[in-house]
Design an enzyme around this catalytic site. Sequence first.
Site, mmCIF file in Angstrom:
data_model
loop_
_atom_site.group_PDB
_atom_site.id
_atom_site.type_symbol
_atom_site.label_atom_id
_atom_site.label_comp_id
_atom_site.label_asym_id
_atom_site.label_seq_id
_atom_site.Cartn_x
_atom_site.Cartn_y
_atom_site.Cartn_z
ATOM 1 N N CYS A 191 -2.111 9.062 4.544
ATOM 2 C CA CYS A 191 -2.273 8.691 2.958
ATOM 3 C C CYS A 191 -3.935 9.151 2.464
ATOM 4 C CB CYS A 191 -2.125 7.406 2.713
ATOM 5 S SG CYS A 191 -2.916 5.963 4.106
ATOM 6 N N GLU A 207 1.147 -1.290 0.044
ATOM 7 C CA GLU A 207 -0.112 0.148 -0.129
ATOM 8 C C GLU A 207 1.015 1.611 0.482
ATOM 9 O OE1 GLU A 207 -3.040 -0.615 -0.175
ATOM 10 O OE2 GLU A 207 -3.013 -2.634 0.521
HETATM 11 P P1 NAP Z 1 8.130 5.028 3.686
HETATM 12 O O1 NAP Z 1 9.883 6.311 4.585
HETATM 13 O O2 NAP Z 1 8.408 4.481 2.948
HETATM 14 O O3 NAP Z 1 8.662 4.310 4.964
HETATM 15 C C1 NAP Z 1 7.702 2.682 5.705
HETATM 16 C C2 NAP Z 1 8.941 1.997 5.900
HETATM 17 O O4 NAP Z 1 9.813 1.916 5.321
HETATM 18 C C3 NAP Z 1 9.378 2.340 6.877
HETATM 19 O O5 NAP Z 1 8.971 1.514 7.800
HETATM 20 C C4 NAP Z 1 10.984 3.031 6.467
HETATM 21 O O6 NAP Z 1 11.922 2.373 7.704
HETATM 22 C C5 NAP Z 1 10.781 1.491 5.629
HETATM 23 N N1 NAP Z 1 12.282 1.230 4.539
HETATM 24 C C6 NAP Z 1 12.718 3.009 4.530
HETATM 25 N N2 NAP Z 1 13.620 2.189 3.399
HETATM 26 C C7 NAP Z 1 13.349 0.769 3.174
HETATM 27 C C8 NAP Z 1 13.971 0.300 2.306
HETATM 28 N N3 NAP Z 1 15.270 0.481 1.596
HETATM 29 N N4 NAP Z 1 13.448 -1.110 2.555
HETATM 30 C C9 NAP Z 1 12.674 -1.426 3.295
HETATM 31 N N5 NAP Z 1 11.569 -1.156 3.813
HETATM 32 C C10 NAP Z 1 12.567 0.825 3.763
HETATM 33 O O7 NAP Z 1 6.625 5.858 4.584
HETATM 34 P P2 NAP Z 1 6.630 6.472 5.682
HETATM 35 O O8 NAP Z 1 7.031 7.731 4.951
HETATM 36 O O9 NAP Z 1 6.815 5.835 7.429
HETATM 37 O O10 NAP Z 1 5.365 7.283 5.800
HETATM 38 C C11 NAP Z 1 4.554 7.399 4.825
HETATM 39 C C12 NAP Z 1 3.965 6.933 3.783
HETATM 40 O O11 NAP Z 1 3.048 5.859 3.583
HETATM 41 C C13 NAP Z 1 3.096 8.712 2.471
HETATM 42 O O12 NAP Z 1 3.128 8.083 1.296
HETATM 43 C C14 NAP Z 1 1.850 8.254 2.600
HETATM 44 O O13 NAP Z 1 0.934 8.327 2.163
HETATM 45 C C15 NAP Z 1 2.086 6.050 2.534
HETATM 46 N N6 NAP Z 1 1.094 5.495 3.227
HETATM 47 C C16 NAP Z 1 -0.295 4.682 2.825
HETATM 48 C C17 NAP Z 1 -1.015 4.250 3.230
HETATM 49 C C18 NAP Z 1 -1.907 3.515 2.577
HETATM 50 O O14 NAP Z 1 -3.064 1.889 2.372
HETATM 51 N N7 NAP Z 1 -1.822 3.615 0.836
HETATM 52 C C19 NAP Z 1 -0.964 4.005 4.449
HETATM 53 C C20 NAP Z 1 -0.242 5.238 4.907
HETATM 54 C C21 NAP Z 1 0.767 6.106 4.666
HETATM 55 P P3 NAP Z 1 12.715 3.651 8.163
HETATM 56 O O15 NAP Z 1 11.665 4.870 9.140
HETATM 57 O O16 NAP Z 1 13.621 3.523 9.330
HETATM 58 O O17 NAP Z 1 12.901 4.334 6.901
#
Ligand code: NAP
Length: 525
Positions: free
Chosen positions: A331, A297
């Site tokens: 999101c 997602e």
């Molecule tokens: P993010 O920066 O993509 O991080 C999400 C997760 O991925 C975190 O646990 C992060 O760890 C991890 N991560 C980072 N680099 C990685 C890699 N190379 N390999 C595997 N995992 C890795 O997103 P966020 O800032 O936490 O959340 C905001 C985003 O999520 C927005 O774009 C929002 O729209 C989206 N979102 C979507 C939904 C939906 O249902 N569609 C719901 C909620 C949020 P670290 O924190 O340690 O970097």
Amino acid sequence: MTADAAKATLTLPPFVNERIFPGVDDPTAREAFPRAIANVRAQLGKTYPLYINGQDVTTDSLMDSVNPADPDEVIGKICQAGKDEAEQALTAAQKALLTWRDVDPAERAQYLVKAAALVRDNLYEFAAWQVLEEGKQWAQAYNDVTEGIDFLEYYAREMIRLGTRRDLGSYSTESNFYFYQPKGVALVISPWNFPFAIGCGMCAAAIVTGNPVVFKPSSQSLVVGHHLVQIFREVGLPEGVFNYIPGPGSAIGDYMVDSPKVGVIAFTGSMEVGLRIIERAGKTGEDQPSVKKIVCEMGGKNGIILDEEFDEDAAVKDVLYSAFGYQGQKCSACSRLIVVDSVYDRFVPKLVEAAKQLKIGPAEDPQNYMGPVIDRNAQRTISEYINLAQLEGKILYRSETPDKGYYVPLTIAEGFTPDSRLAQEEVFGPVLSIMRAKDFDQALEWANSTRFALTGAIFSKNEEHLETAVQQFRVGNLYLNRASVGALVKVQPFGGFKMSGVGTKAGGPDYLLHFMDPRSVTKAP
Ligand code: NAP
């Protein structure tokens, strides 16, 4: 657990959504929230270990989690996993798979029901942690926890439904049936903005379908991420079925995604990281026993259309809530408001006037409508977008902000077309871009004009336009005459397509199927 106990879960009452936040004026909430926040404050600064194979594991490397409204306030210190600990967790999960996969589905479901009861008992306290660690308003924090409860209760019932062997009928003298088995070790990677619900939902789905979990929470929500350890430990999940591995995604993410031990990855987060995971997980090494499944997602660039005639007072309230609730860090948040020309000059000033009344400050004070954004990086990135909004369009309102803490101004700007970066890129903050469309058809065309397809809403009294939107406003979750945020488990399964996700719909009737492989058996007489 005995076979009898497992059988008992088959008589679970029908699923009912947990009651959402009763409102800041509710006498219970007014008493319970300040008490819970004070109680949490008395526990700040503790050190949180990893959790591997049923054991707490400490590391030398620690990360501070801070209150975004007051970065001097340390919420907790969290041990950080490196590749060694990640490997230990994957190994523990792989070992647990050998038994967990064959545990009766109803028995697995019972762990979730017990976990839901525990969360319910701690609802205000769990929510209070989010107020301080993630800057969530009372309602936002409370509803995140109730959503977690809903995921636990709903997936328990879904597993009971799916865990029963299905008779496929006979052919000639042969009888046939169908059932599911888990995919293998599940790597669960969650974001910070629904710090309990999303991680809880993905872990619950994986666990109840028989896949032991290695859970990596976001580095911005580590203490709340640890709540799952408390719950799953207390319900007595067998060793290795749930493992908590906090650590920087940049350091351990690729390593775990690439691991041949992983069978399924459940990810929620940004498009950039999601696409990276999909690409890396698509490479299948010779030592990898199965093709990895990705439940994914991602982000959104959600629009609300205001048609020629609609309830303007309701729209003002719902647009503000969709755009600025939890600082626009959802999101599902509305970041593009597409207003039809004939109502534009009447409606937009009304909206701006209403926005000027909204107070900004720490989320723990229920008078504040908007709080801080999650961290300094977010503050910087969103501020850059506000500068860009000034170049691409015209700022109609930019609020004042408190001096201390990671605040950015509530910002409303106009003058954008579908080509503007502000109309295309996910900002993930309280910045609303308004677009003037000549009529409903153009508004709909613009609403569909991004790479994303997560949520959308339309306010209209024109039934024909509403019906057209149902068919042609191509988003995962569409709302007619209401806010674009606040989906509920089961009744409003959540998730998008295009660059918003792979169509897996959390909290929906198909979700658990992504964590399992179907098998069919044919028996001759
Ligand atoms: P993010 O920066 O993509 O991080 C999400 C997760 O991925 C975190 O646990 C992060 O760890 C991890 N991560 C980072 N680099 C990685 C890699 N190379 N390999 C595997 N995992 C890795 O997103 P966020 O800032 O936490 O959340 C905001 C985003 O999520 C927005 O774009 C929002 O729209 C989206 N979102 C979507 C939904 C939906 O249902 N569609 C719901 C909620 C949020 P670290 O924190 O340690 O970097």
